[in-house]
Scaffold this motif. Structure first.
Motif, PDB file in Angstrom:
ATOM      1  N   LEU A  76       0.857  -1.184   0.000  1.00  0.00           N
ATOM      2  CA  LEU A  76       0.000   0.000   0.000  1.00  0.00           C
ATOM      3  C   LEU A  76       0.892   1.232   0.000  1.00  0.00           C
ATOM      4  CD1 LEU A  76      -2.704   1.618   0.610  1.00  0.00           C
ATOM      5  CD2 LEU A  76      -2.142   1.267   3.030  1.00  0.00           C
ATOM      6  N   VAL A  77       0.572   2.211  -0.852  1.00  0.00           N
ATOM      7  CA  VAL A  77       1.241   3.506  -0.827  1.00  0.00           C
ATOM      8  C   VAL A  77       0.173   4.584  -0.867  1.00  0.00           C
ATOM      9  CG1 VAL A  77       2.794   5.107  -2.021  1.00  0.00           C
ATOM     10  CG2 VAL A  77       3.318   2.654  -2.002  1.00  0.00           C
ATOM     11  N   ILE A  78       0.248   5.496   0.098  1.00  0.00           N
ATOM     12  CA  ILE A  78      -0.607   6.681   0.120  1.00  0.00           C
ATOM     13  C   ILE A  78       0.333   7.881   0.159  1.00  0.00           C
ATOM     14  CG2 ILE A  78      -2.376   8.001   1.354  1.00  0.00           C
ATOM     15  CD1 ILE A  78      -3.148   5.334   2.756  1.00  0.00           C
ATOM     16  N   HIS A  79       0.118   8.854  -0.721  1.00  0.00           N
ATOM     17  CA  HIS A  79       0.927  10.078  -0.699  1.00  0.00           C
ATOM     18  C   HIS A  79      -0.003  11.259  -0.899  1.00  0.00           C
ATOM     19  CE1 HIS A  79       4.213  12.846  -1.103  1.00  0.00           C
ATOM     20  NE2 HIS A  79       5.106  11.861  -1.063  1.00  0.00           N
ATOM     21  N   ARG A  80       0.147  12.240  -0.038  1.00  0.00           N
ATOM     22  CA  ARG A  80      -0.693  13.435  -0.135  1.00  0.00           C
ATOM     23  C   ARG A  80      -0.047  14.505  -1.001  1.00  0.00           C
ATOM     24  NH1 ARG A  80      -2.364  15.659   5.365  1.00  0.00           N
ATOM     25  NH2 ARG A  80      -3.715  16.877   4.010  1.00  0.00           N
ATOM     26  N   PHE A  81      -0.879  15.419  -1.459  1.00  0.00           N
ATOM     27  CA  PHE A  81      -0.426  16.617  -2.150  1.00  0.00           C
ATOM     28  C   PHE A  81      -1.256  17.787  -1.636  1.00  0.00           C
ATOM     29  CE2 PHE A  81      -3.839  14.934  -4.762  1.00  0.00           C
ATOM     30  CZ  PHE A  81      -4.583  16.046  -5.089  1.00  0.00           C
ATOM     31  N   GLY A  82      -0.865  18.984  -2.026  1.00  0.00           N
ATOM     32  CA  GLY A  82      -1.573  20.174  -1.561  1.00  0.00           C
ATOM     33  C   GLY A  82      -0.797  20.856  -0.452  1.00  0.00           C
ATOM     34  N   GLN A  83      -1.504  21.634   0.344  1.00  0.00           N
ATOM     35  CA  GLN A  83      -0.898  22.409   1.422  1.00  0.00           C
ATOM     36  C   GLN A  83      -0.985  21.611   2.717  1.00  0.00           C
ATOM     37  OE1 GLN A  83      -2.497  26.338   1.538  1.00  0.00           O
ATOM     38  NE2 GLN A  83      -1.277  26.957   3.299  1.00  0.00           N
ATOM     39  N   LEU A  84       0.177  21.293   3.297  1.00  0.00           N
ATOM     40  CA  LEU A  84       0.244  20.488   4.513  1.00  0.00           C
ATOM     41  C   LEU A  84       0.986  21.250   5.605  1.00  0.00           C
ATOM     42  CD1 LEU A  84       0.171  18.424   2.004  1.00  0.00           C
ATOM     43  CD2 LEU A  84       0.800  16.752   3.691  1.00  0.00           C
ATOM     44  N   ALA A  85       0.470  21.180   6.814  1.00  0.00           N
ATOM     45  CA  ALA A  85       1.073  21.847   7.967  1.00  0.00           C
ATOM     46  C   ALA A  85       2.120  20.941   8.615  1.00  0.00           C
ATOM     47  CB  ALA A  85      -0.019  22.194   8.984  1.00  0.00           C
ATOM     48  N   PRO A  86       3.058  21.530   9.354  1.00  0.00           N
ATOM     49  CA  PRO A  86       3.999  20.705  10.105  1.00  0.00           C
ATOM     50  C   PRO A  86       3.245  19.724  11.009  1.00  0.00           C
ATOM     51  CG  PRO A  86       4.683  23.001  10.174  1.00  0.00           C
ATOM     52  CD  PRO A  86       3.312  22.966   9.547  1.00  0.00           C
ATOM     53  N   GLY A  87       3.739  18.497  11.052  1.00  0.00           N
ATOM     54  CA  GLY A  87       3.102  17.462  11.858  1.00  0.00           C
ATOM     55  C   GLY A  87       2.063  16.638  11.120  1.00  0.00           C
ATOM     56  N   ALA A  88       1.676  17.069   9.922  1.00  0.00           N
ATOM     57  CA  ALA A  88       0.680  16.329   9.147  1.00  0.00           C
ATOM     58  C   ALA A  88       1.305  15.086   8.522  1.00  0.00           C
ATOM     59  CB  ALA A  88       0.101  17.210   8.042  1.00  0.00           C
ATOM     60  N   ALA A  89       0.519  14.021   8.431  1.00  0.00           N
ATOM     61  CA  ALA A  89       0.969  12.822   7.714  1.00  0.00           C
ATOM     62  C   ALA A  89       1.027  13.157   6.229  1.00  0.00           C
ATOM     63  CB  ALA A  89       0.019  11.667   7.969  1.00  0.00           C
ATOM     64  N   ILE A  90       2.202  12.932   5.638  1.00  0.00           N
ATOM     65  CA  ILE A  90       2.402  13.248   4.225  1.00  0.00           C
ATOM     66  C   ILE A  90       2.298  12.001   3.356  1.00  0.00           C
ATOM     67  CG2 ILE A  90       4.915  13.057   4.382  1.00  0.00           C
ATOM     68  CD1 ILE A  90       5.161  15.336   2.424  1.00  0.00           C
ATOM     69  N   MET A  91       2.731  10.855   3.907  1.00  0.00           N
ATOM     70  CA  MET A  91       2.670   9.627   3.125  1.00  0.00           C
ATOM     71  C   MET A  91       2.723   8.410   4.033  1.00  0.00           C
ATOM     72  SD  MET A  91       5.852   8.123   3.284  1.00  0.00           S
ATOM     73  CE  MET A  91       5.721   7.125   1.832  1.00  0.00           C
ATOM     74  N   MET A  92       2.370   7.277   3.457  1.00  0.00           N
ATOM     75  CA  MET A  92       2.392   6.009   4.181  1.00  0.00           C
ATOM     76  C   MET A  92       2.725   4.889   3.211  1.00  0.00           C
ATOM     77  SD  MET A  92      -0.723   4.179   6.205  1.00  0.00           S
ATOM     78  CE  MET A  92      -0.505   2.579   6.950  1.00  0.00           C
ATOM     79  N   VAL A  93       3.558   3.967   3.682  1.00  0.00           N
ATOM     80  CA  VAL A  93       3.874   2.743   2.946  1.00  0.00           C
ATOM     81  C   VAL A  93       3.581   1.583   3.876  1.00  0.00           C
ATOM     82  CG1 VAL A  93       5.780   1.317   2.108  1.00  0.00           C
ATOM     83  CG2 VAL A  93       5.633   3.702   1.429  1.00  0.00           C
ATOM     84  N   ALA A  94       2.941   0.557   3.366  1.00  0.00           N
ATOM     85  CA  ALA A  94       2.765  -0.685   4.121  1.00  0.00           C
ATOM     86  C   ALA A  94       3.058  -1.846   3.178  1.00  0.00           C
ATOM     87  CB  ALA A  94       1.350  -0.802   4.678  1.00  0.00           C
TER      88      ALA A  94
END
Length: 147
Positions: A76-94
């Motif tokens: 699984l790969v999830i990756h975000r885009f857009g405006q992200l604040a410090p501390g926000a989850a940006i991506m995940m790999v499983a």
């Protein structure tokens, strides 16, 4: 082999539980969640841009390569885009595999290749202004171990 590129926030715990619950034939699941880290000067936010379609295709190819190299039950790969604040989850790999060594190695491989080969552009915005994040030699060097 889900690959999601999204602007929406995701719950890493819920994603991991769903992934683990749906995988068959695995004896190990490894996950990594990347977080937007602050920078000197105080990060206001990080802007992540990508080309829809191209990004998903590139990440799908990276995951396919991991599946060729290791005996994975799923990934699984999830990756975000857009405006992200410090501390926000940006991506995940499983990754899920019959044995832990393959799950760990595949997750590590995916992280190295996503960092250097997934087509995302990142801009850090601070009180002093905004700067595009340059590629790092260390990230490129990390790919050498997979040759």
């Amino acid at each position: 082999m889900p690959v999601r590129v999204q602007d929406a926030v995701f719950d890493a715990g819920a994603e991991l539980n769903a992934f683990t619950g749906a995988v068959a034939g695995a004896g190990a699941v490894v996950s990594f969640t990347g977080i937007v880290r602050d920078v000197d000067g105080g990060l206001r936010d990080m802007l992540i841009e990508h080309y829809p379609g191209m990004t998903e295709k590139a990440i799908t190819g990276i995951v396919a390569e991991a599946r060729v190299r290791w005996d994975l039950a799923d990934a699984l790969v999830i990756h975000r885009f857009g405006q992200l604040a410090p501390g926000a989850a940006i991506m995940m790999v499983a990754t899920a595999a019959p044995h832990r060594a393959a799950a760990f190695a595949a997750a590590d491989f995916l992280m190295d290749y996503l960092k250097s080969r997934a087509p995302f552009w990142k801009k850090e915005v601070t009180a002093e202004g905004a700067d595009w994040v340059a590629a790092k030699a260390a990230d490129e060097d990390a790919l050498d171990r997979w040759s």
